[in-house]
Design a protein around this motif. Structure first.
Motif, PDB file in Angstrom:
ATOM      1  N   VAL A   1      12.028 -20.525  -1.139  1.00 21.29           N
ATOM      2  CA  VAL A   1      11.315 -21.461  -0.052  1.00 21.29           C
ATOM      3  C   VAL A   1      10.945 -22.785  -0.451  1.00 21.29           C
ATOM      4  O   VAL A   1      10.424 -23.445   0.074  1.00 21.29           O
ATOM      5  CB  VAL A   1      10.365 -20.781   0.877  1.00 21.29           C
ATOM      6  N   ASP A   2      11.394 -23.328  -1.856  1.00 18.29           N
ATOM      7  CA  ASP A   2      11.346 -24.463  -2.375  1.00 18.29           C
ATOM      8  C   ASP A   2      12.572 -25.395  -2.501  1.00 18.29           C
ATOM      9  O   ASP A   2      12.589 -26.286  -3.269  1.00 18.29           O
ATOM     10  CB  ASP A   2      10.710 -24.184  -3.731  1.00 18.29           C
ATOM     11  N   LEU A   3      13.466 -25.025  -1.666  1.00 21.63           N
ATOM     12  CA  LEU A   3      14.774 -25.695  -1.682  1.00 21.63           C
ATOM     13  C   LEU A   3      14.799 -26.804  -0.510  1.00 21.63           C
ATOM     14  O   LEU A   3      14.174 -26.544   0.566  1.00 21.63           O
ATOM     15  CB  LEU A   3      15.707 -24.833  -1.617  1.00 21.63           C
ATOM     16  N   PRO A   4      15.812 -27.664  -0.559  1.00 18.43           N
ATOM     17  CA  PRO A   4      16.015 -28.509   0.897  1.00 18.43           C
ATOM     18  C   PRO A   4      16.339 -27.699   2.146  1.00 18.43           C
ATOM     19  O   PRO A   4      17.072 -26.734   2.056  1.00 18.43           O
ATOM     20  CB  PRO A   4      17.224 -29.462   0.471  1.00 18.43           C
ATOM     21  N   SER A   5      15.751 -27.864   3.044  1.00 22.40           N
ATOM     22  CA  SER A   5      15.535 -26.835   4.410  1.00 22.40           C
ATOM     23  C   SER A   5      15.102 -25.767   4.427  1.00 22.40           C
ATOM     24  O   SER A   5      15.123 -25.072   5.474  1.00 22.40           O
ATOM     25  CB  SER A   5      17.217 -27.040   4.850  1.00 22.40           C
ATOM     26  N   SER A   6      14.460 -25.465   3.203  1.00 16.33           N
ATOM     27  CA  SER A   6      13.575 -24.137   3.266  1.00 16.33           C
ATOM     28  C   SER A   6      12.392 -24.556   3.846  1.00 16.33           C
ATOM     29  O   SER A   6      11.627 -25.579   4.207  1.00 16.33           O
ATOM     30  CB  SER A   6      13.311 -23.665   1.834  1.00 16.33           C
ATOM     31  N   ASP A   7      11.693 -23.494   4.338  1.00 15.43           N
ATOM     32  CA  ASP A   7      10.264 -23.530   4.956  1.00 15.43           C
ATOM     33  C   ASP A   7       9.720 -22.139   4.919  1.00 15.43           C
ATOM     34  O   ASP A   7       9.923 -21.347   5.420  1.00 15.43           O
ATOM     35  CB  ASP A   7      10.749 -23.945   6.559  1.00 15.43           C
ATOM     36  N   PRO A   8       8.386 -22.075   4.104  1.00 18.63           N
ATOM     37  CA  PRO A   8       7.631 -20.879   3.798  1.00 18.63           C
ATOM     38  C   PRO A   8       7.119 -20.171   5.144  1.00 18.63           C
ATOM     39  O   PRO A   8       7.202 -19.066   5.468  1.00 18.63           O
ATOM     40  CB  PRO A   8       6.442 -21.347   2.953  1.00 18.63           C
ATOM     41  N   ARG A   9       6.692 -21.122   6.153  1.00 17.09           N
ATOM     42  CA  ARG A   9       6.087 -20.403   7.470  1.00 17.09           C
ATOM     43  C   ARG A   9       7.409 -19.898   8.115  1.00 17.09           C
ATOM     44  O   ARG A   9       7.131 -18.830   8.762  1.00 17.09           O
ATOM     45  CB  ARG A   9       5.738 -21.511   8.219  1.00 17.09           C
ATOM     46  N   GLU A  10       8.450 -20.477   8.311  1.00 19.35           N
ATOM     47  CA  GLU A  10       9.562 -19.916   8.905  1.00 19.35           C
ATOM     48  C   GLU A  10      10.137 -18.554   8.346  1.00 19.35           C
ATOM     49  O   GLU A  10      10.565 -17.596   8.868  1.00 19.35           O
ATOM     50  CB  GLU A  10      10.857 -20.949   8.919  1.00 19.35           C
ATOM     51  N   MET A  11      10.117 -18.521   7.065  1.00 21.02           N
ATOM     52  CA  MET A  11      10.284 -17.105   6.134  1.00 21.02           C
ATOM     53  C   MET A  11       9.427 -16.067   6.295  1.00 21.02           C
ATOM     54  O   MET A  11       9.824 -14.929   6.819  1.00 21.02           O
ATOM     55  CB  MET A  11      10.405 -17.673   4.666  1.00 21.02           C
ATOM     56  N   ARG A  12       8.122 -16.565   6.620  1.00 20.50           N
ATOM     57  CA  ARG A  12       7.131 -15.448   7.009  1.00 20.50           C
ATOM     58  C   ARG A  12       7.484 -14.987   8.409  1.00 20.50           C
ATOM     59  O   ARG A  12       7.365 -13.535   8.642  1.00 20.50           O
ATOM     60  CB  ARG A  12       5.594 -15.849   7.008  1.00 20.50           C
TER      61      ARG A  12
END
Length: 202
Positions: A142-153
């Motif tokens: 979740v550290d890439l462009p367009s990644s999002d840690p909150r959306e992943m959770r």
């Protein structure tokens, strides 16, 4: 329905060949289209559709040649069209959750952003093709462009609510393993467990 994992490329990628009654779907075909064409020919399969879990290059690389050869447009969530780098004439963009009937296959597309904005998981029967959203014991970066840690959770929590016997087919065979079950991941995967714990604040 039969599912075959085909390992292609230098990054432990998994392309999945889903077959029934002589018909086939390919999920995340990348790297070696000649090998995939030979497999389709040897098994005398009719390729009905190609679906991408997300647009990162290692999941779509060289797929353009296969799509053009079969006159197909690959299903991809619209937020990952640009990321894929593929020309519009070989893509069938869609938005959000989908239920598709493709020949004998009932396909449920579940939006699971986090690794990419347009990441999805593809549910066919009790088989869940998770791309780079969920791996055995882990989740996608979740550290890439367009990644999002909150959306992943949020996405991991949504997947945790699927039936126990839902079988996981991940986008890479990291550590030599690409398969698991939702019940096992719910109990043991630290990223999914944290998503469940945090569900009320997501």
């Amino acid at each position: 329905m039969n599912i075959e994992v085909i390992h292609l490329g230098p990054m432990a990628n998994c392309t999945y060949l889903v077959t029934q009654d002589g018909n086939a779907l390919l999920i995340d075909p990348a790297w070696d289209m000649n090998a995939l064409e030979q497999t389709l020919k040897a098994k005398k399969l009719n390729l009905l559709a190609v679906l991408f879990t997300h647009g990162h290059f290692d999941h779509v690389k060289t797929a353009e040649t296969l799509l053009k050869a079969h006159g197909l447009r690959a299903y991809i969530e619209e937020n990952d069209v640009l990321l894929s780098g593929l020309p519009g004439e070989v893509l069938q963009p869609y938005h959000g959750e989908q239920n598709l009937q493709i020949g004998p296959f009932k396909v449920h597309i579940i939006p699971t952003p986090g690794h990419t904005a347009g990441g999805v998981c593809i549910l066919i029967g009790d088989a869940l093709f998770t791309g780079d959203t969920l791996f055995p014991g882990a989740c996608g970066r979740v550290d890439l462009p367009s990644s999002d840690p909150r959306e992943m959770r949020k996405s991991l929590y949504r997947l945790s609510q699927l039936p126990d016997d839902t079988q996981i087919f991940a986008g890479h065979s990291y550590g030599g393993k690409s398969g698991s079950f939702i019940s096992y991941e719910r109990q043991t995967n630290p990223f999914m467990r944290n998503a469940i714990k945090d569900k009320d604040i997501l």
